[in-house]
Scaffold this motif. Structure first.
Motif, mmCIF file in Angstrom:
data_model
loop_
_atom_site.group_PDB
_atom_site.id
_atom_site.type_symbol
_atom_site.label_atom_id
_atom_site.label_comp_id
_atom_site.label_asym_id
_atom_site.label_seq_id
_atom_site.Cartn_x
_atom_site.Cartn_y
_atom_site.Cartn_z
ATOM 1 N N VAL A 172 8.849 -7.267 -12.971
ATOM 2 C CA VAL A 172 8.623 -8.235 -14.880
ATOM 3 C C VAL A 172 9.693 -6.589 -16.303
ATOM 4 C CG1 VAL A 172 6.446 -6.456 -15.600
ATOM 5 C CG2 VAL A 172 7.692 -9.201 -16.189
ATOM 6 N N LEU A 185 -1.459 -6.471 -13.194
ATOM 7 C CA LEU A 185 -0.868 -6.449 -12.530
ATOM 8 C C LEU A 185 -0.620 -5.150 -11.243
ATOM 9 C CD1 LEU A 185 2.180 -7.778 -15.177
ATOM 10 C CD2 LEU A 185 0.776 -9.500 -13.188
ATOM 11 N N SER A 186 0.065 -5.790 -9.965
ATOM 12 C CA SER A 186 -0.106 -4.939 -9.359
ATOM 13 C C SER A 186 1.712 -4.453 -9.169
ATOM 14 C CB SER A 186 0.663 -5.777 -8.304
ATOM 15 O OG SER A 186 1.584 -6.981 -7.807
ATOM 16 N N VAL A 215 6.703 -13.738 -12.942
ATOM 17 C CA VAL A 215 5.606 -12.606 -13.649
ATOM 18 C C VAL A 215 5.098 -12.932 -15.010
ATOM 19 C CG1 VAL A 215 4.266 -10.067 -13.629
ATOM 20 C CG2 VAL A 215 5.296 -11.877 -11.480
ATOM 21 N N ASN A 260 2.552 -14.059 -17.650
ATOM 22 C CA ASN A 260 1.863 -13.367 -18.394
ATOM 23 C C ASN A 260 2.197 -12.860 -19.925
ATOM 24 O OD1 ASN A 260 -0.845 -11.609 -16.136
ATOM 25 N ND2 ASN A 260 1.331 -12.230 -15.271
ATOM 26 N N LYS A 306 10.979 -12.352 -8.990
ATOM 27 C CA LYS A 306 9.788 -12.457 -9.210
ATOM 28 C C LYS A 306 9.377 -11.551 -10.194
ATOM 29 C CE LYS A 306 5.685 -10.252 -6.471
ATOM 30 N NZ LYS A 306 5.267 -11.569 -6.052
ATOM 31 N N GLY A 307 10.158 -11.207 -11.401
ATOM 32 C CA GLY A 307 9.731 -11.016 -12.622
ATOM 33 C C GLY A 307 9.836 -11.501 -13.777
ATOM 34 N N GLU A 334 0.183 -7.401 -0.334
ATOM 35 C CA GLU A 334 0.570 -6.949 -1.488
ATOM 36 C C GLU A 334 0.373 -5.309 -1.202
ATOM 37 O OE1 GLU A 334 -1.346 -8.956 -3.947
ATOM 38 O OE2 GLU A 334 -0.507 -10.409 -4.190
ATOM 39 N N ASP A 388 4.573 -6.657 -8.971
ATOM 40 C CA ASP A 388 4.557 -7.360 -10.049
ATOM 41 C C ASP A 388 5.613 -6.314 -11.356
ATOM 42 O OD1 ASP A 388 3.883 -9.437 -8.883
ATOM 43 O OD2 ASP A 388 1.702 -9.768 -9.596
#
Length: 391
Positions: free
Chosen positions: A364, A356-357, A300, A304, A296-297, A280, A360
């Motif tokens: 998002v 979050l990374s 996430v 969250n 991916k967003g 990651e 991420d």
């Protein structure tokens, strides 16, 4: 001061027949209610013995004190009912008039002292063992957030968040609820059996409480403080718990799942998590396409953000504003990045920089700026997030 020996005569004037009849009616109703309950579902009101030596010691102590209380209750109420029956008014009982008895005073002072000492000795021994967190094999820091848990394996460079994974459709009563409804997570806490695990419990925002009944561990998570607890699990398995401190509107949506495994399986899991963390970190330097960021967003966001802003982006005003068509989501991307990374003081909007990374966060924010008809066309990169963080 009147003594216990006066009780039978003082109760002599009480209408004992009416009282006894009411008692019989009450006990009959309670018995029928309990019988009806057992016919519909399993009826358990006792503690669980648990799967650790400490939890079993607590259970044994609980049962010993419970039966002491039962014996005391039977003795006290037995004397009361016998007194009301034997010395009732209809039998012509006359109350006596007298006062202190030194002998009775001494007896009813010594007996409770002996009982309390008998209970205090094993209780103190169990408490001393519960608070002994020394010589641990693994140290794990547990941080409570609204509304999730973060687990940091202090000496192993592994850190992750554990979020509720129950589908929103089940919560909204749109589909059948699963077996572990509201007690399932995306990332369980994994620990090896037969190892002493020390927990360092704190919180990032408000007071939470980390509670796993099978371990007899319940420790408050308080911002600015670190509380300690420990466990040593004897049997492999999955053990579930919950936040036990009212911490906000989603208090009931932050479960705890602990997976206890054999040591070889734990070491393999740990190596996998460490490798994933390195991968990651490398992703942050890659170039992401809009499609990849959106996919991916969305994942996430649902994990969250959807609890507050809803899956459709409509929010729950005024506490949780809508993102669909909002000035933040369709305004300058720098402002949007800043509020997600650093939060907004005085509101429920948390800072997600540490949660979050960079990948991420970029995903998002990109999703929020292009979902639900926002369609700004903006694509936020992990490098934009790193710049906003000052890295």
């Amino acid at each position: 001061m009147e003594t216990l020996s006066m009780l039978p005569l003082r109760l002599a004037g009480f209408h004992s027949k009416k009282f006894l009849r009411l008692c019989v009616q009450w006990f009959t109703s309670a018995f029928l209610l309990a019988l009806a309950s057992t016919s519909q579902a399993e009826y358990e009101v006792n503690m669980t013995p648990g799967v650790t030596d400490i939890s079993q010691s607590v259970f044994s102590l609980h049962m010993v004190i419970f039966w002491i209380c039962v014996v005391i209750g039977i003795a006290v109420f037995g004397v009361m009912f016998w007194s009301m029956f034997k010395y009732r008014k209809s039998q012509g009982a006359k109350p006596a008039q007298f006062h202190e008895s030194t002998t009775v005073e001494i007896i009813w002072t010594l007996i409770p002292i002996i009982i309390l000492v008998a209970m205090a000795v094993p209780a103190t021994s169990t408490l001393k063992e519960m608070y002994d967190t020394t010589e641990s094999d693994i140290d794990i820091k547990i941080t409570g957030y609204q509304w999730k848990w973060q687990y940091d394996y202090i000496n192993d460079d592994v850190s992750f968040f554990s979020n509720l994974s129950t589908p929103q459709d089940q919560i909204s009563n749109e589909t059948t609820k699963g077996e572990n409804y509201l007690l399932e997570v995306d990332e369980p806490l994994v620990i090896p059996i037969n190892k002493k695990i020390r927990f360092l419990v704190t919180a990032n925002d408000v007071i939470h409480s980390w509670w796993v009944p099978a371990f007899a561990v319940k420790k408050d998570a308080i911002p600015g403080f670190i509380n300690e607890a420990w466990t040593k699990v004897n049997e492999p398995g999955i053990y579930r718990g919950q936040c036990a401190e009212l911490c906000g509107n989603n208090h009931g949506f932050m479960p705890i799942v602990v997976k206890a495994v054999e040591e070889p399986e734990y070491l393999a899991w740990l190596a996998e998590k460490q490798a994933k963390a390195k991968a990651e970190a490398l992703q942050a330097s890659q170039v992401w396409s809009m499609d990849d960021l959106m996919a991916k967003g969305e994942a996430v966001y649902n994990t969250n953000c959807a609890a507050c802003h809803q899956q459709n982006g409509m929010g729950i005003p005024p506490a949780f504003p809508a993102l669909k068509g909002s000035p933040v989501a369709i305004g300058p991307s720098e402002d949007h990045i800043n509020i997600v990374v650093k939060g907004k003081p005085g509101t429920a909007m948390q800072a997600f920089a540490a949660q979050l990374s960079d990948v991420d966060l970029a995903a998002v924010i990109t999703y929020e700026r292009n979902a639900w008809g926002n369609n700004t066309g903006d694509s936020v990169s992990p490098q934009d997030i790193a710049k906003a963080k000052g890295n």
